[in-house]
Design a protein around this motif. Structure first.
Motif, PDB file in Angstrom:
ATOM      1  N   PRO A 189       0.821  -1.215   0.000  1.00  0.00           N
ATOM      2  CA  PRO A 189       0.000   0.000   0.000  1.00  0.00           C
ATOM      3  C   PRO A 189       0.851   1.258   0.000  1.00  0.00           C
ATOM      4  N   THR A 190       0.419   2.232  -0.758  1.00  0.00           N
ATOM      5  CA  THR A 190       1.137   3.496  -0.816  1.00  0.00           C
ATOM      6  C   THR A 190       0.154   4.642  -0.975  1.00  0.00           C
ATOM      7  N   SER A 191       0.513   5.754  -0.420  1.00  0.00           N
ATOM      8  CA  SER A 191      -0.359   6.916  -0.529  1.00  0.00           C
ATOM      9  C   SER A 191       0.095   7.821  -1.665  1.00  0.00           C
ATOM     10  N   GLY A 192       1.248   7.486  -2.258  1.00  0.00           N
ATOM     11  CA  GLY A 192       1.774   8.304  -3.348  1.00  0.00           C
ATOM     12  C   GLY A 192       1.554   7.635  -4.692  1.00  0.00           C
ATOM     13  N   SER A 193       2.115   8.200  -5.767  1.00  0.00           N
ATOM     14  CA  SER A 193       1.972   7.646  -7.116  1.00  0.00           C
ATOM     15  C   SER A 193       2.662   6.284  -7.193  1.00  0.00           C
ATOM     16  N   ASN A 194       2.143   5.405  -8.047  1.00  0.00           N
ATOM     17  CA  ASN A 194       2.690   4.055  -8.181  1.00  0.00           C
ATOM     18  C   ASN A 194       2.371   3.526  -9.582  1.00  0.00           C
ATOM     19  N   PRO A 195       3.386   3.226 -10.429  1.00  0.00           N
ATOM     20  CA  PRO A 195       4.824   3.318 -10.160  1.00  0.00           C
ATOM     21  C   PRO A 195       5.313   4.761 -10.171  1.00  0.00           C
ATOM     22  N   TYR A 196       6.592   4.920  -9.819  1.00  0.00           N
ATOM     23  CA  TYR A 196       7.179   6.255  -9.787  1.00  0.00           C
ATOM     24  C   TYR A 196       8.661   6.157 -10.198  1.00  0.00           C
ATOM     25  N   ALA A 197       9.338   7.254 -10.260  1.00  0.00           N
ATOM     26  CA  ALA A 197      10.748   7.270 -10.669  1.00  0.00           C
ATOM     27  C   ALA A 197      11.620   8.005  -9.660  1.00  0.00           C
ATOM     28  N   ASP A 198      12.838   7.460  -9.455  1.00  0.00           N
ATOM     29  CA  ASP A 198      13.847   8.098  -8.624  1.00  0.00           C
ATOM     30  C   ASP A 198      15.033   8.452  -9.520  1.00  0.00           C
ATOM     31  N   TYR A 199      15.812   9.431  -9.128  1.00  0.00           N
ATOM     32  CA  TYR A 199      16.924   9.892  -9.960  1.00  0.00           C
ATOM     33  C   TYR A 199      18.210  10.040  -9.150  1.00  0.00           C
ATOM     34  N   ASP A 200      19.332   9.573  -9.740  1.00  0.00           N
ATOM     35  CA  ASP A 200      20.649   9.757  -9.132  1.00  0.00           C
ATOM     36  C   ASP A 200      21.524  10.496 -10.142  1.00  0.00           C
ATOM     37  N   TYR A 201      22.069  11.634  -9.754  1.00  0.00           N
ATOM     38  CA  TYR A 201      22.901  12.439 -10.650  1.00  0.00           C
ATOM     39  C   TYR A 201      24.378  12.329 -10.265  1.00  0.00           C
ATOM     40  N   TYR A 202      25.230  12.097 -11.284  1.00  0.00           N
ATOM     41  CA  TYR A 202      26.666  11.941 -11.071  1.00  0.00           C
ATOM     42  C   TYR A 202      27.449  13.009 -11.831  1.00  0.00           C
ATOM     43  N   ALA A 203      28.363  13.669 -11.128  1.00  0.00           N
ATOM     44  CA  ALA A 203      29.195  14.701 -11.737  1.00  0.00           C
ATOM     45  C   ALA A 203      30.606  14.159 -11.966  1.00  0.00           C
ATOM     46  N   LYS A 204      31.239  14.588 -13.071  1.00  0.00           N
ATOM     47  CA  LYS A 204      32.588  14.138 -13.409  1.00  0.00           C
ATOM     48  C   LYS A 204      33.581  14.599 -12.351  1.00  0.00           C
ATOM     49  N   ASN A 205      34.462  13.669 -11.961  1.00  0.00           N
ATOM     50  CA  ASN A 205      35.504  13.911 -10.955  1.00  0.00           C
ATOM     51  C   ASN A 205      34.946  14.157  -9.557  1.00  0.00           C
ATOM     52  N   ILE A 206      33.649  13.925  -9.367  1.00  0.00           N
ATOM     53  CA  ILE A 206      33.033  14.100  -8.050  1.00  0.00           C
ATOM     54  C   ILE A 206      32.312  12.826  -7.612  1.00  0.00           C
ATOM     55  N   GLY A 207      31.458  12.279  -8.480  1.00  0.00           N
ATOM     56  CA  GLY A 207      30.640  11.131  -8.114  1.00  0.00           C
ATOM     57  C   GLY A 207      29.197  11.545  -7.928  1.00  0.00           C
ATOM     58  N   LEU A 208      28.488  10.874  -7.047  1.00  0.00           N
ATOM     59  CA  LEU A 208      27.069  11.161  -6.798  1.00  0.00           C
ATOM     60  C   LEU A 208      26.892  12.511  -6.111  1.00  0.00           C
ATOM     61  N   VAL A 209      26.125  13.398  -6.743  1.00  0.00           N
ATOM     62  CA  VAL A 209      25.909  14.722  -6.148  1.00  0.00           C
ATOM     63  C   VAL A 209      24.473  14.937  -5.698  1.00  0.00           C
ATOM     64  N   GLN A 210      23.536  14.169  -6.271  1.00  0.00           N
ATOM     65  CA  GLN A 210      22.145  14.308  -5.840  1.00  0.00           C
ATOM     66  C   GLN A 210      21.384  13.014  -6.097  1.00  0.00           C
ATOM     67  N   SER A 211      20.537  12.652  -5.159  1.00  0.00           N
ATOM     68  CA  SER A 211      19.749  11.427  -5.247  1.00  0.00           C
ATOM     69  C   SER A 211      18.349  11.682  -4.704  1.00  0.00           C
ATOM     70  N   SER A 212      17.350  11.041  -5.305  1.00  0.00           N
ATOM     71  CA  SER A 212      15.979  11.205  -4.795  1.00  0.00           C
ATOM     72  C   SER A 212      15.431   9.836  -4.378  1.00  0.00           C
ATOM     73  N   TYR A 213      14.545   9.849  -3.411  1.00  0.00           N
ATOM     74  CA  TYR A 213      13.907   8.627  -2.914  1.00  0.00           C
ATOM     75  C   TYR A 213      12.587   9.017  -2.274  1.00  0.00           C
ATOM     76  N   ARG A 214      11.786   8.038  -1.926  1.00  0.00           N
ATOM     77  CA  ARG A 214      10.523   8.348  -1.252  1.00  0.00           C
ATOM     78  C   ARG A 214      10.112   7.192  -0.354  1.00  0.00           C
ATOM     79  N   TYR A 215       9.249   7.496   0.562  1.00  0.00           N
ATOM     80  CA  TYR A 215       8.656   6.474   1.442  1.00  0.00           C
ATOM     81  C   TYR A 215       7.350   6.008   0.815  1.00  0.00           C
ATOM     82  N   SER A 216       6.973   4.757   1.063  1.00  0.00           N
ATOM     83  CA  SER A 216       5.703   4.258   0.526  1.00  0.00           C
ATOM     84  C   SER A 216       4.525   4.988   1.165  1.00  0.00           C
TER      85      SER A 216
END
Length: 219
Positions: A189-216
């Motif tokens: 059970p979830t109160s949000g949209s289903n399915p949904y999308a999460d995003y991970d952004y990677y910068a050169k010479n840095i690595g992961l700079v931003q990530s998104s997630y959510r709770y069900s």
């Protein structure tokens, strides 16, 4: 959302013919050998087509250290900073099945210890799962279903995009980022949209700079 029969004359002529033929064959063999050696020399100087040159988006190096702060995305699009911060530290390496993995120690909100290695531009764990790639774009790099007690909880499929995105975070502005987009379908059970999308952004010479997630339980 959170971020492979002879007489003498004929015999003499025959022998002469044979010698001449043999001489001709020796000459041909010598030429072929020279050509083969020349080809080998050219091939030795030509690098293979599958030579991989790291692009710098994974940053697997002992001593690398990142600190992340969490933000909640409000319904109106604004951000609310959480007091929660995570630190990710590559503390060493470990040989597993003749491969060298880097030890990622994560402390903070969800403490964990993970091992990853660079497999020709793909970040893989000890089970062979690809978590991100800096060479494979527009293809599904990871798909799996997580279960508990025989019952599926969610299914995830991840695709990498060379998005050239610009990400603005408290640590600075990062251009030409690549992104991992994860499509998630929940079986609980979830109160949000289903399915949904999460995003991970990677910068050169840095690595992961931003990530998104959510709770069900959250939209």
């Amino acid at each position: 959302m959170f971020r492979c029969v002879w007489n003498k004359i004929t015999e003499t002529k025959y022998k002469f013919f044979i010698m001449r033929k043999l001489s001709f064959m020796v000459l041909i063999l010598a030429l072929l050998t020279a050509i083969a050696c020349k080809k080998d020399e050219i091939n030795d100087d030509t690098p293979p087509d599958n030579t991989y040159i790291p692009k710098g988006y994974m940053q697997m190096k002992v001593g690398s250290y990142w600190i992340y702060q969490h933000f909640k995305i409000n319904p109106n699009g604004s951000d609310s900073a959480y007091s929660t911060t995570d630190s990710v530290f590559i503390s060493g390496t470990k040989t597993i099945n003749n491969n060298t993995y880097y030890k990622f120690e994560i402390e903070g909100w969800i403490p964990s210890l993970n091992y990853y290695r660079d497999s020709l531009g793909n970040k893989v764990d000890t089970n062979g799962r690809i978590y991100m790639s800096e060479v494979s774009f527009n293809d599904t790099i990871l798909t799996y279903t997580d279960s508990m007690g025989g019952n599926p909880i969610f299914h995830l499929a991840r695709i990498m995009y060379d998005s050239n995105s610009t990400i603005d975070v408290p640590a600075g502005v990062f251009d030409n980022c690549i992104v991992a987009k994860s499509y998630v379908k929940l079986y609980i059970p979830t109160s949000g949209s289903n399915p949904y999308a999460d995003y991970d952004y990677y910068a050169k010479n840095i690595g992961l700079v931003q990530s998104s997630y959510r709770y069900s339980s959250s939209g």
